[in-house]
Design an enzyme around this catalytic site. Structure first.
Site, PDB file in Angstrom:
ATOM      1  CG  ASN B  71      16.617  10.238   7.164  1.00 55.94           C
ATOM      2  OD1 ASN B  71      17.289  10.176   6.268  1.00 55.94           O
ATOM      3  ND2 ASN B  71      15.648   9.503   7.622  1.00 55.94           N
ATOM      4  CG  LEU B  75      19.045   6.678  -0.989  1.00 53.53           C
ATOM      5  CD1 LEU B  75      18.505   6.453  -2.322  1.00 53.53           C
ATOM      6  CD2 LEU B  75      18.718   5.308  -0.209  1.00 53.53           C
ATOM      7  CB  CYS B 131      14.727   6.641  -0.618  1.00 54.55           C
ATOM      8  SG  CYS B 131      15.614   8.133   0.203  1.00 54.55           S
ATOM      9  CE  LYS B 168      11.753   0.934   4.203  1.00 61.02           C
ATOM     10  NZ  LYS B 168      13.035   1.145   5.053  1.00 61.02           N
ATOM     11  CG  ASN B 195      11.368   4.810   2.843  1.00 57.15           C
ATOM     12  OD1 ASN B 195      11.716   5.257   3.665  1.00 57.15           O
ATOM     13  ND2 ASN B 195      11.955   4.014   2.075  1.00 57.15           N
ATOM     14  N   GLY B 221       9.999   7.982  13.315  1.00 55.15           N
ATOM     15  CA  GLY B 221       9.735   8.078  14.665  1.00 55.15           C
ATOM     16  C   GLY B 221       8.500   8.042  15.464  1.00 55.15           C
TER      17      GLY B 221
END
Lengths: 255, 308
Positions: B71, B75, B131, B168, B195, B221
């Site tokens: 993906n 953001l 991210c 994170k 992440n 996943g």
């Protein structure tokens, strides 16, 4: 599972800014009401209701409304279109039903009408558009006994498609199956409530993933996802949605 | 015998159930988050917000593949002020803990976003320094560098006014142990790991082109489960902070691995695609049955047991 580039087999030109694209189906079956994402590298990816799947071919009926669908109008047979899907819920009509389509919202109604025909069933079909030019597959729908309405009176009833509901013989278990602009769906919901009829409405929301995880198309209230629990919502799901007919969230998540 | 307890506590925040809706998953609105609580989430995390609204990358933003998902949503988010309203609306409708995920271009923006979100009294703030999908805009994620990560964590802790802060982390850093201790020293009360991985690229051969508009995207996943287990394992060894272990969990087996590696709670995201929205309820039921079968009275009996 993922994106697959497929060659366009045929294109049906419906007139102003509307075309149907027939492609080899990338999956064995889909159901009326379900949708796919169409992808053109560099131009983006948008969800479209399937307007027919029969045998190994799938059809998308698209109106030029934004940059992506406008770019699709320039495609020719042999050009490739990327598809992923099928996604979402479908119309389910075990008993009597009336099908209502408005504008380009006729796409899944066409698939449903054709599927019922293949099952040897005949149901009333009511189709609305702004004018005669904006109606698509008219002769095919006429063959199925459809009645038409236009805002300008250029074809069929001069007025709303929901007006035509009043003339139909219906029983308490007649399901109203509708897809079209949200203002039309709100109208159908009003009639269904008044006549105490069950309904299934195909909704549209801004979508990103189509997989049920990004949350972009969750509807306020119960939070149901337009891409998984929808796009076709039945009475129970509609009862939980508080945002019907209101402003939708944009790509940032704001309203 | 009473059913085993699934209750767990992260930095003083009590969860009735151990599965946490991961950031970026269904975290757009109060309704999308109550949707997850209604289906078994023990806590929810908002989408990461910066100060300003962001549209994110253009579709396609996801590329499904055989073992997971890429993906690059980029953001997208409604901005801090709007999200504070969603947090407030969520709190009015649900007792489940809500974690506000914050993002920014620099420590000052992280702090400013945090100060706005805490007005709505989230139970925790998560610091998204990891991210992988916005590098063209912001450069290498802060999570590659313990000094930058600590600086941002410190700024968020100061702005959070006593609300616990979880940083994170990414799998991609020289040492997750060093990183975890740096966050602990900077005042973090918990850590979320991990992440998405990579980023990676999926090419569609028919078009001879990458699928994602952003070309690259974070991998999630089941493909990344062993990496998440290793990350939790390393952090557990390095420091005493509670861990929200996230990455590739979509089965009971995966959840047990994350817990046994040392996680206090288990983040779930991509699994909701592959196994559907019933996944969280299923995992709660399956975990309870498993604990009962093993003779455990509480989930806390298995947290970190693989280290023993």
């Amino acid at each position: 599972m993922g994106h697959k580039a497929l060659p366009i087999l045929r294109i049906i030109d419906h007139g102003p800014d509307t075309k149907s694209f027939v492609l080899p189906a990338p999956f064995p079956t889909s159901l009326p009401g379900q949708f796919v994402f169409a992808w053109l590298p560099g131009l983006g990816e948008k969800p479209f209701s399937i307007s027919e799947q029969h045998g190994d071919e799938i059809e998308l009926t698209v109106k030029a409304l934004g940059p992506f669908s406008r770019a699709m109008m320039a495609l020719e047979p042999g050009d490739k279109l990327g598809l992923r899907g099928p996604y979402g819920s479908a119309f389910e009509v075990p008993g009597p039903a009336v099908l209502l389509g408005g504008g380009i919202g006729i796409a899944p109604i066409r698939f449903l009408a054709r599927q019922l025909e293949r099952q040897g069933r005949s149901v009333p079909i009511l189709l609305g558009a702004r004018s005669k030019d904006e109606h698509v597959f008219v002769s095919d729908f006429e063959r199925l006994g459809a009645r038409f309405a236009t805002d300008d009176g250029s074809l069929g009833h001069h007025g709303f498609v929901t007006d035509l509901l009043r003339d139909l013989p219906m029983t308490s278990d007649t399901t109203l199956c509708a897809c079209g602009p949200e203002v039309m769906l709100v109208g159908v919901r009003g009639v269904a409530a008044e006549l105490e009829l069950p309904m299934q409405l195909s909704m549209e929301r801004y979508m990103k993933c189509g997989l049920g995880i990004c949350g972009q198309c969750c509807m306020d209230g119960s939070g149901v996802r337009c891409c998984v629990e929808g796009p076709v919502l039945d009475d129970a799901l509609l009862d939980g949605v508080t945002e019907l007919g209101q402003t939708h969230r944009d790509g940032t998540g704001r309203r | 015998m009473a059913s085993p307890s699934l209750a767990t506590t992260i930095a003083g925040v009590a969860l009735e159930r151990p599965f946490v809706l991961a950031s970026g998953i269904l975290g757009v609105s109060a309704s999308s988050m109550t949707f997850a609580v209604d289906r078994g989430a023990g806590a929810v995390t908002t989408k990461s917000v910066a100060w300003e609204p962001r549209r994110g990358h253009a579709n396609p933003v996801v590329a499904p593949f055989e073992h997971g998902l890429l993906n690059a949503v980029g953001l997208s988010g409604p901005g801090a002020v709007f999200m504070a309203g969603e947090i407030e609306a969520f709190r009015a409708r649900s007792d489940a803990p809500i974690i506000g995920s914050v993002f920014g271009a620099d420590p000052e923006e992280f702090a400013r976003v945090t100060a706005e979100l805490v007005k709505a009294k989230p139970h925790m703030i998560e610091v998204n320094v990891s991210c992988p999908n916005v590098s063209s805009e912001f450069g290498v994620p802060f999570s590659a560098d313990p000094v930058a990560t600590a600086e941002i964590t410190r700024a968020v802790v100061e702005a959070a006014g006593g609300i616990p802060v979880a940083t994170k982390l990414s799998f991609h850093c020289p040492s997750l142990g060093v990183m975890a201790r740096a966050c602990e020293e900077a005042g973090a009360s918990a850590l979320t790991a991990i992440n998405t991985i990579g980023p990676g690229i999926v090419i569609e051969p028919g078009f001879r082109k990458p699928v994602l508009t952003n070309t690259i995207g974070g991998v999630s996943g089941p493909a990344i489960l062993p990496l998440a287990v290793k990350a939790v394992w390393d952090i557990r060894r390095a420091c005493g902070l509670p861990i929200i272990g996230t990455g590739g969990v979509e089965t009971l087996d995966g959840a047990l691995q994350i817990l046994m590696a040392g996680a206090t709670a288990v983040g779930v995201g991509t699994g909701l695609w592959r196994r559907g929205a019933g996944l969280l309820d299923d995992l709660n039921t399956e975990l309870e049955a498993w604990l009962e079968h093993e003779g455990c009275t509480s989930i806390t009996e298995i947290i970190g047991v693989a280290h023993d």
